[in-house]
Design a protein around this motif. Structure first.
Motif, PDB file in Angstrom:
ATOM      1  N   ARG A   1     -12.919  -7.276   6.745  1.00 59.41           N
ATOM      2  CA  ARG A   1     -11.523  -6.865   6.936  1.00 59.41           C
ATOM      3  C   ARG A   1     -11.159  -5.981   5.740  1.00 59.41           C
ATOM      4  N   ASN A   2     -10.625  -4.790   6.016  1.00 57.42           N
ATOM      5  CA  ASN A   2     -10.274  -3.832   4.965  1.00 57.42           C
ATOM      6  C   ASN A   2      -8.774  -3.835   4.706  1.00 57.42           C
ATOM      7  N   ILE A   3      -8.405  -3.722   3.447  1.00 56.70           N
ATOM      8  CA  ILE A   3      -7.005  -3.640   3.036  1.00 56.70           C
ATOM      9  C   ILE A   3      -6.871  -2.476   2.054  1.00 56.70           C
ATOM     10  N   VAL A   4      -5.778  -1.743   2.185  1.00 58.98           N
ATOM     11  CA  VAL A   4      -5.545  -0.556   1.367  1.00 58.98           C
ATOM     12  C   VAL A   4      -4.164  -0.663   0.734  1.00 58.98           C
ATOM     13  N   GLN A   5      -4.069  -0.333  -0.531  1.00 62.19           N
ATOM     14  CA  GLN A   5      -2.764  -0.249  -1.191  1.00 62.19           C
ATOM     15  C   GLN A   5      -2.401   1.230  -1.307  1.00 62.19           C
ATOM     16  N   ILE A   6      -1.215   1.591  -0.833  1.00 61.93           N
ATOM     17  CA  ILE A   6      -0.799   2.991  -0.844  1.00 61.93           C
ATOM     18  C   ILE A   6       0.550   3.154  -1.529  1.00 61.93           C
ATOM     19  N   GLU A   7       0.751   4.361  -2.055  1.00 61.19           N
ATOM     20  CA  GLU A   7       2.041   4.764  -2.622  1.00 61.19           C
ATOM     21  C   GLU A   7       2.683   5.746  -1.647  1.00 61.19           C
ATOM     22  N   THR A   8       3.954   5.543  -1.348  1.00 61.40           N
ATOM     23  CA  THR A   8       4.614   6.368  -0.334  1.00 61.40           C
ATOM     24  C   THR A   8       5.899   7.003  -0.859  1.00 61.40           C
ATOM     25  N   ASP A   9       6.364   7.978  -0.108  1.00 61.86           N
ATOM     26  CA  ASP A   9       7.664   8.598  -0.354  1.00 61.86           C
ATOM     27  C   ASP A   9       8.423   8.601   0.971  1.00 61.86           C
ATOM     28  N   PRO A  10       9.555   7.898   1.085  1.00 63.89           N
ATOM     29  CA  PRO A  10      10.144   7.051   0.047  1.00 63.89           C
ATOM     30  C   PRO A  10       9.296   5.817  -0.228  1.00 63.89           C
ATOM     31  N   PRO A  11       9.475   5.229  -1.408  1.00 58.78           N
ATOM     32  CA  PRO A  11       8.697   4.031  -1.736  1.00 58.78           C
ATOM     33  C   PRO A  11       9.128   2.836  -0.905  1.00 58.78           C
ATOM     34  N   SER A  12       8.289   1.825  -0.896  1.00 57.33           N
ATOM     35  CA  SER A  12       8.623   0.601  -0.169  1.00 57.33           C
ATOM     36  C   SER A  12       9.711  -0.174  -0.898  1.00 57.33           C
ATOM     37  N   SER A  13      10.371  -1.044  -0.152  1.00 49.42           N
ATOM     38  CA  SER A  13      11.323  -1.990  -0.744  1.00 49.42           C
ATOM     39  C   SER A  13      10.677  -3.366  -0.676  1.00 49.42           C
TER      40      SER A  13
ATOM     41  N   LYS B   1      -0.662   8.649  -2.003  1.00 45.74           N
ATOM     42  CA  LYS B   1      -2.029   8.410  -2.479  1.00 45.74           C
ATOM     43  C   LYS B   1      -2.431   6.972  -2.217  1.00 45.74           C
ATOM     44  N   VAL B   2      -3.746   6.783  -2.196  1.00 42.49           N
ATOM     45  CA  VAL B   2      -4.328   5.437  -2.137  1.00 42.49           C
ATOM     46  C   VAL B   2      -4.493   4.949  -3.563  1.00 42.49           C
ATOM     47  N   THR B   3      -3.891   3.832  -3.873  1.00 41.53           N
ATOM     48  CA  THR B   3      -3.966   3.319  -5.247  1.00 41.53           C
ATOM     49  C   THR B   3      -5.042   2.235  -5.408  1.00 41.53           C
ATOM     50  N   ARG B   4      -5.456   1.642  -4.279  1.00 40.06           N
ATOM     51  CA  ARG B   4      -6.478   0.601  -4.348  1.00 40.06           C
ATOM     52  C   ARG B   4      -6.979   0.336  -2.934  1.00 40.06           C
ATOM     53  N   LYS B   5      -8.222  -0.074  -2.804  1.00 43.43           N
ATOM     54  CA  LYS B   5      -8.776  -0.455  -1.499  1.00 43.43           C
ATOM     55  C   LYS B   5      -9.829  -1.525  -1.717  1.00 43.43           C
ATOM     56  N   TRP B   6      -9.901  -2.454  -0.797  1.00 42.84           N
ATOM     57  CA  TRP B   6     -10.889  -3.513  -0.915  1.00 42.84           C
ATOM     58  C   TRP B   6     -11.179  -4.098   0.460  1.00 42.84           C
ATOM     59  N   ALA B   7     -12.210  -4.892   0.525  1.00 43.43           N
ATOM     60  CA  ALA B   7     -12.581  -5.552   1.778  1.00 43.43           C
ATOM     61  C   ALA B   7     -13.008  -6.973   1.470  1.00 43.43           C
TER      62      ALA B   7
END
Length: 371
Positions: free
Chosen positions: A221-233, A295-301
């Protein structure tokens, strides 16, 4: 050859929790192959508790775990492991049947859920794109402090004199009279009973002990951490696709954790993130929210290991009552840990289950169903 009543193989959440439960009743050895416990599935969890995750046959274990996670015994932890999140399970305009089936699947339970209209959805998801008009809201969904829970189980096990040995990969298991001779790392141990809590390696450990495997399959199972515009709350809810194709969760710092909800058959290993799955996760996320992925700030499985019927395997092997299964906990092993470990304890010690577990059908989870 040091002797113990019980040897538990695997010190992730499964092994740590059952060690904590039985440590006061038996002398226990807890064997971990890695430098530290929880390196694989436990340390790579998406870290949420929601009663519907895993389906209606797993839900009783999740619901029965809530009180312990929310209000743990003071000697176990002085703080709760849960924090409120809420979850919105959504489907496209033409998929209203998915929301209806989702609610119907849990009609016999006491899981809190509500049908939501598009206005209610957009109140919590202001960037929701057009085309998503069906939702079921779960107000009780929470985040879990996985690291704190795992550490508390290990600390409690240590307090009960459980002997944790890291860097002790099991290389040989042999039936020796009424017990087991175990070679792990460069040491030899003897135990009367063996508990298989080795996650993705559960069938390998069974075969090593000349026990019939039950068909536990690891899936990446893959999980990705992303930074967005607008940012998350960070106070926004978990969002889950009712078609099983994605989930995402806002995080502190303006990031999201996203997953394509993938299940890629794999072998027991230190699994690495898959680039196609990463791209798929981002694509599915962008189909739901009108935000820019900067951008992708982190990814893992991580590996999630399931028995053929996708239920946990808990209990003595029917062909050898010196071998106890505590495996097949898929992606729900964290959120069901308290109830699953308490149920395992009652089966292991052959005593009545704790209050709150009496209505759980332990036979449903027993390994005999595969024989």
């Amino acid at each position: 050859m040091k002797k113990y009543d019980v040897a538990i193989i695997g010190a992730g959440i499964a092994g740590a929790s059952i060690a904590s439960e039985i440590g006061a009743h038996r002398s226990v050895l807890l064997l971990e192959a890695e430098d530290q416990p929880g390196y694989h599935a436990t340390g790579r969890s998406a870290a949420f508790w929601t009663e519907t995750y895993g389906g209606p046959l797993v839900q009783p274990l999740t619901s029965a775990s809530r009180d312990f996670l929310e209000n743990p015994p003071r000697e176990f932890s002085e703080t709760s492991f849960l924090s409120k999140r809420g979850a919105i399970n959504i489907s496209r305009d033409e998929e209203a049947h998915l929301a209806e089936k989702f609610v119907a699947d849990f009609a016999d339970s006491e899981v809190a859920m509500e049908f939501w209209n598009p206005d209610q959805m957009r109140a919590l998801l202001p960037n929701l794109k057009e085309g998503w008009s069906n939702a079921v809201y779960e107000p009780d969904c929470c985040d879990i402090d996985v690291a704190a829970l795992h550490a508390a189980y290990l600390k409690d096990a240590k307090r009960k004199s459980v002997d944790l040995r890291c860097r002790s990969r099991v290389v040989q298991i042999e039936r020796l009279g009424d017990g087991w001779a175990i070679e792990a790392g460069d040491q030899h141990f003897h135990s009367d009973i063996l508990i298989n809590a080795s996650g993705a390696w559960a069938d390998e450990i069974a075969a090593m002990a000349a026990i019939m495997p039950v068909g536990i399959q690891p899936y990446a199972r893959n999980i990705v951490q992303i930074e967005t515009d607008p940012p998350s709350s960070p106070n926004r809810p978990l969002v889950v696709g009712l078609d099983g194709s994605f989930y995402f969760k806002p995080e502190a710092g303006g990031n999201y954790w996203i997953s394509p909800h993938d299940e890629i058959p794999d072998v027991p290993s230190d699994v690495a993130p898959d680039e196609l799955s990463v791209a798929t996760a981002i694509d599915r996320f962008e189909a739901v929210l009108d935000v820019e992925v900067k951008k992708v700030t982190r990814k893992w499985a991580g590996l999630r290991s399931f028995a053929p019927d996708r239920l946990p395997v808990i209990g003595f092997d029917p062909d050898d009552h010196g071998f106890f299964w505590f495996a097949g906990q898929g992606g729900f092993g964290i959120q069901t840990a308290p109830a699953a470990a308490q149920l395992a304890k009652s089966l292991f010690l052959k005593e009545p289950p704790n209050p709150g577990l009496e209505k759980i059908d332990a036979v449903r989870y027993g390994p005999a169903r595969f024989h």
